[in-house]
Design a protein around this motif. Structure first.
Motif, PDB file in Angstrom:
ATOM      1  N   LEU A  32       4.596  -3.897  -6.990  1.00 18.55           N
ATOM      2  CA  LEU A  32       5.549  -3.448  -5.972  1.00 18.55           C
ATOM      3  C   LEU A  32       5.282  -2.503  -5.055  1.00 18.55           C
ATOM      4  O   LEU A  32       5.662  -2.475  -4.048  1.00 18.55           O
ATOM      5  CB  LEU A  32       6.547  -2.588  -7.474  1.00 18.55           C
ATOM      6  N   ALA A  33       4.405  -1.512  -4.688  1.00 14.65           N
ATOM      7  CA  ALA A  33       3.775  -1.007  -3.948  1.00 14.65           C
ATOM      8  C   ALA A  33       3.496  -2.578  -2.889  1.00 14.65           C
ATOM      9  O   ALA A  33       3.917  -1.896  -1.494  1.00 14.65           O
ATOM     10  CB  ALA A  33       2.556   0.239  -4.068  1.00 14.65           C
ATOM     11  N   ASP A  34       2.769  -3.299  -3.659  1.00 18.41           N
ATOM     12  CA  ASP A  34       2.074  -4.168  -2.007  1.00 18.41           C
ATOM     13  C   ASP A  34       3.644  -4.706  -1.318  1.00 18.41           C
ATOM     14  O   ASP A  34       3.356  -4.812   0.138  1.00 18.41           O
ATOM     15  CB  ASP A  34       1.113  -5.115  -2.943  1.00 18.41           C
ATOM     16  N   PHE A  35       4.532  -4.681  -2.029  1.00 21.62           N
ATOM     17  CA  PHE A  35       5.886  -5.900  -2.204  1.00 21.62           C
ATOM     18  C   PHE A  35       6.181  -4.033  -1.244  1.00 21.62           C
ATOM     19  O   PHE A  35       6.750  -4.565   0.578  1.00 21.62           O
ATOM     20  CB  PHE A  35       6.962  -5.445  -2.972  1.00 21.62           C
ATOM     21  N   LEU A  36       6.306  -3.408  -1.091  1.00 20.44           N
ATOM     22  CA  LEU A  36       6.578  -2.135  -0.308  1.00 20.44           C
ATOM     23  C   LEU A  36       5.939  -2.211   0.835  1.00 20.44           C
ATOM     24  O   LEU A  36       6.759  -1.901   2.348  1.00 20.44           O
ATOM     25  CB  LEU A  36       6.948  -0.622  -0.901  1.00 20.44           C
ATOM     26  N   TYR A  37       4.960  -1.960   0.755  1.00 22.75           N
ATOM     27  CA  TYR A  37       3.820  -1.612   2.071  1.00 22.75           C
ATOM     28  C   TYR A  37       3.869  -3.235   3.604  1.00 22.75           C
ATOM     29  O   TYR A  37       4.369  -3.285   4.094  1.00 22.75           O
ATOM     30  CB  TYR A  37       2.466  -2.345   1.976  1.00 22.75           C
ATOM     31  N   PHE A  74      -3.395   3.485   5.923  1.00 21.37           N
ATOM     32  CA  PHE A  74      -2.435   4.825   6.093  1.00 21.37           C
ATOM     33  C   PHE A  74      -1.023   3.659   5.253  1.00 21.37           C
ATOM     34  O   PHE A  74      -0.546   4.204   3.788  1.00 21.37           O
ATOM     35  CB  PHE A  74      -1.954   4.792   7.141  1.00 21.37           C
ATOM     36  N   TYR A  75      -0.194   2.982   6.134  1.00 18.77           N
ATOM     37  CA  TYR A  75       1.113   2.964   5.107  1.00 18.77           C
ATOM     38  C   TYR A  75       0.556   1.814   3.751  1.00 18.77           C
ATOM     39  O   TYR A  75       1.593   1.982   2.890  1.00 18.77           O
ATOM     40  CB  TYR A  75       1.282   1.380   6.484  1.00 18.77           C
ATOM     41  N   ARG A  76      -0.270   0.922   3.796  1.00 19.52           N
ATOM     42  CA  ARG A  76      -0.707   0.924   2.222  1.00 19.52           C
ATOM     43  C   ARG A  76      -0.651   2.145   0.805  1.00 19.52           C
ATOM     44  O   ARG A  76      -0.308   2.043   0.142  1.00 19.52           O
ATOM     45  CB  ARG A  76      -2.327  -0.458   2.376  1.00 19.52           C
ATOM     46  N   GLN A  77      -1.352   2.988   2.424  1.00 17.94           N
ATOM     47  CA  GLN A  77      -1.467   4.655   0.652  1.00 17.94           C
ATOM     48  C   GLN A  77      -0.391   5.088   0.576  1.00 17.94           C
ATOM     49  O   GLN A  77       0.168   5.797  -0.113  1.00 17.94           O
ATOM     50  CB  GLN A  77      -2.520   5.385   1.955  1.00 17.94           C
ATOM     51  N   PHE A  78       0.161   5.077   1.546  1.00 19.46           N
ATOM     52  CA  PHE A  78       1.731   5.418   1.812  1.00 19.46           C
ATOM     53  C   PHE A  78       2.751   4.792   0.503  1.00 19.46           C
ATOM     54  O   PHE A  78       3.391   5.187  -0.013  1.00 19.46           O
ATOM     55  CB  PHE A  78       2.343   5.882   3.280  1.00 19.46           C
TER      56      PHE A  78
END
Length: 302
Positions: A32-37, A74-78
């Motif tokens: 889900l985080a990968d998709f959000l990124y 940064f966006y990946r970490q966010f």
């Protein structure tokens, strides 16, 4: 259920959805985080202009390609922080202990063993939402955090439950002085995120930070000096996805130092700057950190 932290009925479906998602393993939530990124960076471009501007001002020596690489990191970490915060709602103490490592807890323990409250000055770096819960799990003494309440009733309740689930205690920012006075003799740690931008009317301290004139809150310093508490800087760094190391650095041993004005705040700014330079993608770059102008600079420009 505590009335102050009850879920507004209108938000029951959202609460159930978030609670259900939090039960998923982090390996699934990272999808889900990968998709959000992808959506946040490539489709929506959430605050991308602010992020790129902040990075260019903070690192004028870096090429545009390097700036964009830091921004992507940064966006990946966010995105990871978002799902990791969600996971905190159902995470148990054992998993938290596996994922957070304090490299030198003895520095904190020594002060607490002397019966002292210790103030830690942290920042919005790596996963700041896990830090307080990790302390509550691993320290063996009370871990408190100062926070600013959210305006939305649902998200205020959600964050209160999330942040306190593993035993951490929370202090509203406006109640900090009252709480310190009432618990002045309690051996504990009180965590403060000290890198936020003060309101213009509340600015009392300026320094040069990442090449910019930058104001900082002096709350931690004023409390430390008033009560004679030691202060530690907390450096948070991601070692791998979902794993972090936390390292304490001494700022003040609790003895007043009249030789340097605002020494605690200045020292914090220098340590934070060094930590950001080591791992720039770990830091939160979406906020407008440099929206105020130092009075002297404004006068010169006019």
């Amino acid at each position: 259920m505590n009335k102050k932290t009850s879920i507004p009925p209108l938000y029951y479906p959202l609460w159930l959805l978030l609670k259900g998602l939090s039960l998923l393993p982090l390996s699934v939530l990272y999808l889900l985080a990968d998709f959000l990124y992808f959506v946040v960076y490539y489709v929506v471009g959430y605050r991308k202009e602010v992020v790129l501007s902040n990075l260019q001002r903070a690192f004028p020596e870096k090429s545009l390609e390097e700036i964009h690489q830091i921004a992507k990191g940064f966006y990946r970490q966010f995105a990871d922080v978002i799902v990791e915060t969600l996971k905190l709602l159902s995470m148990d103490a054992a998993e938290m202990e596996r994922r957070i490592v304090f490299t030198n807890q003895d520095l904190l323990d020594d002060f607490v063993k002397q019966g002292k409250t210790v103030i830690t000055m942290g920042s919005h770096a790596a996963n700041w939402e896990w830090v307080l819960s990790a302390g509550a799990v691993q320290f063996g003494f009370p871990a408190y955090g100062v926070y600013k309440p959210l305006n939305n009733a649902f998200f205020e309740t959600f964050m209160l439950r999330t942040r306190s689930k593993l035993g951490a205690k929370l202090i509203k920012m406006k109640d900090t002085l009252r709480d310190f006075a009432a618990n002045r003799n309690m051996p504990r740690v009180v965590a403060m995120l000290s890198d936020q931008t003060p309101l213009k009317s509340e600015i009392t301290f300026w320094t040069t930070f990442l090449h910019q004139d930058t104001p900082f809150y002096e709350g931690a310093e004023k409390l430390a000096n008033k009560f004679g508490y030691p202060v530690l800087f907390l450096d948070t760094h991601r070692t791998s996805r979902g794993h972090y190391t936390l390292t304490f650095e001494l700022i003040s041993n609790g003895k007043p130092d009249a030789s340097t004005e605002a020494s605690i705040t200045e020292t914090f700014a220098r340590k934070l700057e060094a930590a950001i330079r080591r791992h720039p993608a770990d830091y939160l770059w979406t906020h407008k950190r440099w929206k105020h102008t130092r009075p002297e600079a404004a006068e010169l420009e006019s």
